[in-house]
Design an enzyme around this catalytic site. Structure first.
Site, PDB file in Angstrom:
ATOM      1  CD  GLU A   1      -2.586   1.277   2.582  1.00  0.00           C
ATOM      2  OE1 GLU A   1      -3.346   2.245   2.690  1.00  0.00           O
ATOM      3  OE2 GLU A   1      -2.302   0.511   3.509  1.00  0.00           O
ATOM      4  CG  ASP A   2       1.855   2.844   3.460  1.00  0.00           C
ATOM      5  OD1 ASP A   2       0.756   3.064   2.925  1.00  0.00           O
ATOM      6  OD2 ASP A   2       2.013   2.775   4.697  1.00  0.00           O
TER       7      ASP A   2
END
Length: 704
Positions: free
Chosen positions: A76-77
């Site tokens: 996600e990051d």
């Protein structure tokens, strides 16, 4: 570096050196991936995955879960793809990381929907691998512990979501310690003032209680020694959120809740639990009706224990839980305590794990059946709170249902087909209403009949998510088939104006129209017509001429015959209550289908001549069923008036559905009643019977 080494030391107590090295490798990969990223508190971002892995290590989770914890924010990051993780750490770890990533918040139109969509993803991920949810719970727990760094509004939103969704899931999976921490941290973020007040009150009360707690503990220990039973006795402190919930829910003052003293006795084996129960019951008097045996019948989340309440010294109530060490471990860590993945792949999950697996399978089934995510979350939130009743099937099998469940919930819990074809029930061998709430210990038997359908009224009293979802699903299917049938009749009637019918329309014509309306199959078009969303005569024009403006010849348009059994897509207006024999007209209402009115009803006077809104109807020769009519009877006041009227209606084979009476003056009364009749001839017979009653001056049928 010291953080990972401390974790590695802890892991080496229960994992092999190769597995510890894999977790170490995942940590260094995450450290590199998150390089330069910081948390809101200012710390390096990698401290968060490390803390999540530490929480899982306390539960003695397997190495793949710990690796997923280290990497859970990487996709996600940092933009690293799932495929890259598969190459580095294998498919299982990549799947777990992907599963956890899918649970993170996404942008939706409304907050409720965002939460619901999130929840669906969680359920899907859970059903594939329970470890996904355990990593997510540990991730949420660390976020809750560091919530102070967040802005006030955001921290309140996160706390609300935790109390509504994550705490019940931890509870359902039997993870008591995590649930308690979720609730107390969430309570502190949601209501800081209330939390501080209760904390101060608990601190104040602790001093006064200490002496009594020590005395009770000493007398329980002495009792066990005297009987030769080994066991550890400890006092239990109520956590803040449970005190707050009890004060609110039971409307009790703080001192009333703190007057109850709670103890836990942990022993070595199940047999000893029951012997300890006998010993404490001989020491203090048990409170009738407060004994619960969760060892013989465990809770849905696998929780097992004996619960009893006693009258202690000076009449103070004492709550006691008696359980084995294994049950204690399971009560605190739940599903993580008996880890499925510690066993070989071909070994089937047993006992508590199998029970949790069954629940997850049920969640997935709800997800597939539910019409949309908000309907799904409503169903699952009901099922998450495990206040259960335990009832028996006629063959003696124990069924576990949410509190307040009815025979319909029971029927759907047995099987969807049993629920759909249910017509009556017997509770303890006696016929009972389907809406009667079930009590623990009752034997429930369902009476079914082939060809029956769920009743929409069941939605008013069922409580389980499974029953609610399956009833809605069945009604949607029923409504669709009835809409298609009505739509077909309406379209055929419109086509008759062009001396045509559905059989003579080329499939290509239909395809052109379906493309124009963005529909997939002909049934979808017929359903739209039956529901009143599209006008039959407009569709007929376009099918025959490709033009929606050319008028159809009206001479050939005869009225549409209705039988009264068309189902959910045909209803009778309450304003004018038409009955067979009355001149009628159909009002097409978008989404509802057709509403039948009297031809002269004032409510449709403005649209009466609009062929898009109203179509002429007639009653079919084989019309069946009973229809309600409202009558107004004016008569002289006399004793036993209602009984006289009821007797007359009954004598004419009618039935009174509703009755009310007004006194005009001391002598005259006006009675309004709703009577069910078969047709106008039957109504005339009912009115004739009423007219011959003594004192009746006038009878009128009430219409809009």
């Amino acid at each position: 570096m010291p953080g990972i080494e401390i974790l590695a030391d802890r892991l080496s107590t229960y994992l092999g050196p190769d597995q510890v090295n894999l977790v170490r490798r995942a940590y260094f990969y995450a450290e590199q991936a998150h390089d330069g990223q910081r948390r809101r508190s200012g710390e390096a971002y990698v401290t968060h995955p490390l803390a999540v892995a530490n929480i899982l290590a306390e539960m003695h989770m397997d190495h793949q879960s710990l690796m997923a914890a280290m990497l859970h924010d990487v996709i996600e990051d940092t933009g690293i793809a799932k495929e890259a993780l598969t190459v580095q750490f294998g498919e299982t770890v990549a799947e777990l990381v992907d599963g956890v990533s899918k649970l993170t918040q996404m942008n939706f139109e409304t907050k409720a929907e965002a939460q619901a969509e999130n929840f669906q993803k969680m359920a899907m991920a859970m059903a594939r691998d329970i470890r996904v949810i355990l990593v997510k719970l540990a991730d949420r727990l660390h976020n809750m512990r560091t919530l102070d760094a967040m802005p006030h509004e955001k921290s309140r939103r996160i706390a609300k979501e935790t109390l509504e969704i994550y705490a019940p899931i931890a509870n359902r999976l039997g993870m008591h310690n995590i649930r308690v921490e979720f609730e107390d941290l969430g309570f502190r973020a949601m209501y800081p003032m209330r939390c501080e007040r209760i904390r101060a009150a608990v601190r104040g009360a602790r001093g006064n209680r200490k002496e009594i707690v020590n005395k009770i503990e000493a007398s329980l220990t002495h009792c066990l020694e005297r009987e030769g039973l080994g066991g550890e006795v400890s006092g239990r402190e109520k956590h803040l959120f449970s005190i707050y919930k009890k004060m609110r829910g039971k409307r009790k003052a703080f001192h009333e809740i703190m007057d109850v003293y709670a103890f836990r006795i942990v022993v070595d084996k199940v047999d000893t639990c029951y012997r300890v129960l006998g010993a404490v019951h001989s020491l203090y008097k048990p409170l009738p009706g407060r004994f619960k045996d969760y060892i013989a019948i465990p809770k849905a989340n696998g929780y097992q224990s004996l619960h009893t309440t006693l009258f202690g010294m000076h009449g103070v109530p004492i709550e006691i839980q008696i359980r084995t060490r294994e049950m204690e471990e399971l009560a605190n860590n739940g599903i993580a305590a008996h880890w499925l993945y510690k066993s070989s792949d071909d070994e089937q999950p047993k006992g508590n794990h199998a029970r949790a697996r069954r629940w997850l399978k049920g969640v997935l089934e709800l997800q597939q059946r539910a019409g949309n995510s908000l309907e799904f979350i409503e169903s699952v939130k009901i099922d998450l709170f495990p206040d259960e009743v335990y009832v028996f099937t006629p063959k003696g099998r124990i069924m576990e249902l949410p509190k307040g469940s009815t025979a319909v919930d029971f029927a759907y819990a047995v099987h969807t087909d049993v629920g759909n074809s249910c017509i009556a029930c017997r509770i303890n061998r006696r016929l009972a209403p389907l809406s009667q709430p079930l009590e623990s210990g009752e034997t429930v038997e369902i009476v079914t009949a082939p060809g029956t359908r769920p009743n929409p009224a069941w939605l008013n009293f069922v409580v389980s998510g499974k029953a609610r979802t399956h009833i809605r699903h069945a009604l949607k299917q029923q409504r669709r088939s009835e809409s298609i049938s009505l739509g077909e009749r309406l379209l055929n009637k419109a086509l008759a104006g062009f001396d045509s019918d559905l059989e003579h329309i080329a499939p290509e014509r239909f395809q052109v129209l379906l493309d124009a309306y963005q529909l997939e199959v002909v049934e979808d078009l017929l359903e739209e017509i039956g529901l009143g969303n599209r006008m039959a005569y407009v569709v007929a024009r376009r099918l025959l001429t490709g033009d929606s403006n050319e008028q159809l010849p009206s001479a050939a348009e005869g009225p549409l015959a209705i039988r009264g059994t068309e189902g959910l897509v045909l209803s009778f207006a309450k304003c004018c209550t038409p009955i067979p024999g009355d001149p009628i007209v159909g009002h097409l209402s978008a989404g509802k289908g057709m509403v039948v009115h009297l031809d002269g009803c004032k409510n449709i006077a403005e649209i009466r001549t609009n062929p898009e809104k109203c179509i002429p109807l007639t009653w079919a020769k084989d019309v069946s069923g009973e229809f309600n009519v409202e009558l107004r009877v004016e008569l002289e006041h006399q004793r036993g008036l209602i009984a006289l009227l009821a007797g007359s209606v009954n004598a004419a084979d009618g039935n009174i559905e509703k009755i009310s009476m007004d006194e005009r003056d001391g002598r005259l009364s006006v009675v309004q009643m709703v009577v069910s009749v078969r047709d106008r001839v039957h109504l005339a017979r009912v009115i004739k019977k009423l007219r011959i009653l003594m004192g009746v001056t006038r009878i009128t049928r009430v219409r809009a």
